[in-house]
Design a protein around this motif. Structure first.
Motif, mmCIF file in Angstrom:
data_model
loop_
_atom_site.group_PDB
_atom_site.id
_atom_site.type_symbol
_atom_site.label_atom_id
_atom_site.label_comp_id
_atom_site.label_asym_id
_atom_site.label_seq_id
_atom_site.Cartn_x
_atom_site.Cartn_y
_atom_site.Cartn_z
ATOM 1 N N HIS A 156 39.901 62.405 44.434
ATOM 2 C CA HIS A 156 39.572 63.355 43.370
ATOM 3 C C HIS A 156 40.639 64.443 43.397
ATOM 4 O O HIS A 156 41.025 64.923 44.452
ATOM 5 C CB HIS A 156 38.186 63.963 43.619
ATOM 6 C CG HIS A 156 37.704 64.765 42.470
ATOM 7 N ND1 HIS A 156 37.953 66.109 42.348
ATOM 8 C CD2 HIS A 156 37.006 64.408 41.379
ATOM 9 C CE1 HIS A 156 37.413 66.548 41.231
ATOM 10 N NE2 HIS A 156 36.833 65.533 40.618
ATOM 11 N N LEU A 157 41.153 64.807 42.236
ATOM 12 C CA LEU A 157 42.213 65.810 42.140
ATOM 13 C C LEU A 157 41.716 67.024 41.393
ATOM 14 O O LEU A 157 40.757 66.950 40.626
ATOM 15 C CB LEU A 157 43.428 65.224 41.410
ATOM 16 C CG LEU A 157 44.015 63.944 42.001
ATOM 17 C CD1 LEU A 157 45.117 63.406 41.095
ATOM 18 C CD2 LEU A 157 44.528 64.176 43.403
ATOM 19 N N HIS A 193 43.120 70.263 38.901
ATOM 20 C CA HIS A 193 44.229 70.732 38.064
ATOM 21 C C HIS A 193 44.427 72.210 38.391
ATOM 22 O O HIS A 193 43.602 73.043 38.022
ATOM 23 C CB HIS A 193 43.884 70.511 36.586
ATOM 24 C CG HIS A 193 45.048 70.603 35.670
ATOM 25 N ND1 HIS A 193 46.110 69.719 35.726
ATOM 26 C CD2 HIS A 193 45.339 71.473 34.676
ATOM 27 C CE1 HIS A 193 46.990 70.032 34.786
ATOM 28 N NE2 HIS A 193 46.537 71.100 34.150
ATOM 29 N N SER A 214 52.306 67.666 43.243
ATOM 30 C CA SER A 214 51.470 66.780 42.435
ATOM 31 C C SER A 214 51.257 65.460 43.155
ATOM 32 O O SER A 214 52.183 64.911 43.754
ATOM 33 C CB SER A 214 52.124 66.504 41.084
ATOM 34 O OG SER A 214 52.257 67.691 40.356
ATOM 35 N N TRP A 252 51.089 73.885 35.950
ATOM 36 C CA TRP A 252 49.805 73.320 36.352
ATOM 37 C C TRP A 252 50.019 71.883 36.809
ATOM 38 O O TRP A 252 50.721 71.121 36.150
ATOM 39 C CB TRP A 252 48.829 73.365 35.183
ATOM 40 C CG TRP A 252 48.351 74.755 34.912
ATOM 41 C CD1 TRP A 252 49.034 75.730 34.251
ATOM 42 C CD2 TRP A 252 47.123 75.327 35.321
ATOM 43 N NE1 TRP A 252 48.291 76.883 34.216
ATOM 44 C CE2 TRP A 252 47.106 76.665 34.866
ATOM 45 C CE3 TRP A 252 46.031 74.846 36.022
ATOM 46 C CZ2 TRP A 252 46.033 77.517 35.095
ATOM 47 C CZ3 TRP A 252 44.961 75.701 36.247
ATOM 48 C CH2 TRP A 252 44.972 77.011 35.791
ATOM 49 N N ARG A 253 49.404 71.523 37.938
ATOM 50 C CA ARG A 253 49.592 70.194 38.498
ATOM 51 C C ARG A 253 48.259 69.629 38.976
ATOM 52 O O ARG A 253 47.364 70.379 39.351
ATOM 53 C CB ARG A 253 50.548 70.254 39.689
ATOM 54 C CG ARG A 253 51.900 70.835 39.345
ATOM 55 C CD ARG A 253 52.761 70.920 40.570
ATOM 56 N NE ARG A 253 53.995 71.638 40.251
ATOM 57 C CZ ARG A 253 54.873 72.006 41.136
ATOM 58 N NH1 ARG A 253 54.685 71.734 42.405
ATOM 59 N NH2 ARG A 253 55.960 72.640 40.779
ATOM 60 N N ASP A 254 48.171 68.291 39.001
ATOM 61 C CA ASP A 254 47.011 67.612 39.577
ATOM 62 C C ASP A 254 47.302 67.382 41.051
ATOM 63 O O ASP A 254 48.212 66.625 41.400
ATOM 64 C CB ASP A 254 46.755 66.277 38.879
ATOM 65 C CG ASP A 254 46.259 66.477 37.458
ATOM 66 O OD1 ASP A 254 45.560 67.476 37.223
ATOM 67 O OD2 ASP A 254 46.558 65.638 36.598
#
Length: 100
Positions: free
Chosen positions: A18-19, A21, A65, A28-30
């Motif tokens: 599960h990532l 954001h 990321s 912004w990165r996951d």
């Protein structure tokens, strides 16, 4: 076991974690994350009663990321992508400022 001298941990790697954001670096990165919360369960019957200690909750983020393609690349393991440990993350100049 106390017989182990090498300090290894072997476990199955979660390939699709599960990532979250999150604002990392300049965008912004996951990224991977983990939560640390303290809970006391005081009752199970007749219903669950749990108390959360709000002042000690912590979220730790990876600073790069996440990509499952890179995670299977073998020798190109990127600790800043896969691990949320603050000691690992502090060496990434592109990461976020860490506070405890």
């Amino acid at each position: 076991s106390s017989d182990l001298q090498g300090g290894m941990v072997i476990q199955k790697y979660v390939e699709q974690p599960h990532l979250i954001h999150a604002p990392i670096g300049t965008g912004w990165r996951d990224v991977k994350y983990h939560l640390r919360v303290y809970v006391v369960v005081t009752a199970l019957v007749p219903g669950l009663r749990a108390w959360f200690y709000q002042d000690a909750a912590v979220i730790r983020l990876a600073s790069r990321s996440y990509s499952c393609e890179e995670s299977s690349a073998g020798d190109s393991f990127d600790a800043c992508m896969h691990l949320t440990n603050s000691v690992v993350q502090q060496d990434n100049p592109d990461g976020i400022a860490l506070e405890d």
